[in-house]
Enzyme design. Sequence first.
Site, short mmCIF file in Angstrom:
data_model
loop_
_atom_site.label_atom_id
_atom_site.label_comp_id
_atom_site.label_asym_id
_atom_site.label_seq_id
_atom_site.Cartn_x
_atom_site.Cartn_y
_atom_site.Cartn_z
CG ASP A 144 -2.04 0.98 1.15
OD1 ASP A 144 -1.81 2.12 0.69
OD2 ASP A 144 -3.17 0.62 1.54
CB ILE A 204 0.38 3.19 9.18
CG1 ILE A 204 1.30 1.99 9.39
CG2 ILE A 204 -0.68 3.25 10.29
CD1 ILE A 204 2.12 2.07 10.67
CG HIS A 205 -3.83 4.43 4.77
ND1 HIS A 205 -5.13 4.15 4.45
CD2 HIS A 205 -3.09 3.46 4.20
CE1 HIS A 205 -5.17 3.05 3.70
NE2 HIS A 205 -3.94 2.61 3.55
N GLY A 206 -5.80 5.51 7.38
CA GLY A 206 -7.13 5.20 7.90
C GLY A 206 -7.60 3.78 7.66
CB ALA A 243 -4.66 3.03 11.21
#
Length: 163
Positions: A8, A12-14, A17
């Site tokens: 990705d 680490i993102h919405g 996470a």
Amino acid sequence: MISMLRVDDRLIHGQVAVMWSKQLAVSRIIVANDAIAANELQAGALKMAAPAGVKAAILPITKARGILNDPRSESMKILVISNNPRDLRDVLNGIGEKPVLNIANYGRIGGNLADKKKVTETVYLTPEDVETVREIHDMGIEIIYQPLPSDPREDFMKLMEGK
């Protein structure tokens, strides 16, 4: 134990996470990438993006392999993320597990999209990426396309081959 590998661009993102961490019930997120691990600012920002109760580690490839091979990791649920398939191939070359690889959001950042193969609306691969994905598949790794846990799980190799 690795619950999932994920390629990705956003790391680490919405979605990762919140949604994937909850769906997989992970206690750890490992970002495996030499350059990002060497960048204190970027590593710090990624650690802050991890949801409450989930530890994030931003590690070079060799250190990520070491942790994943540590017997203590067997009792953990771990999500391993990189922003390219080469890093995850290199992680897989040094561990005994064969977790599923989810390539779901990759290739739209950097470079000319016209020079890349469009696999889905969210995945574009260079010729080198295509070869790397085939190498991973040849290791016996199941490769899927599933952007969100609520999306259907699709066979990435079939999508890549246009089937």
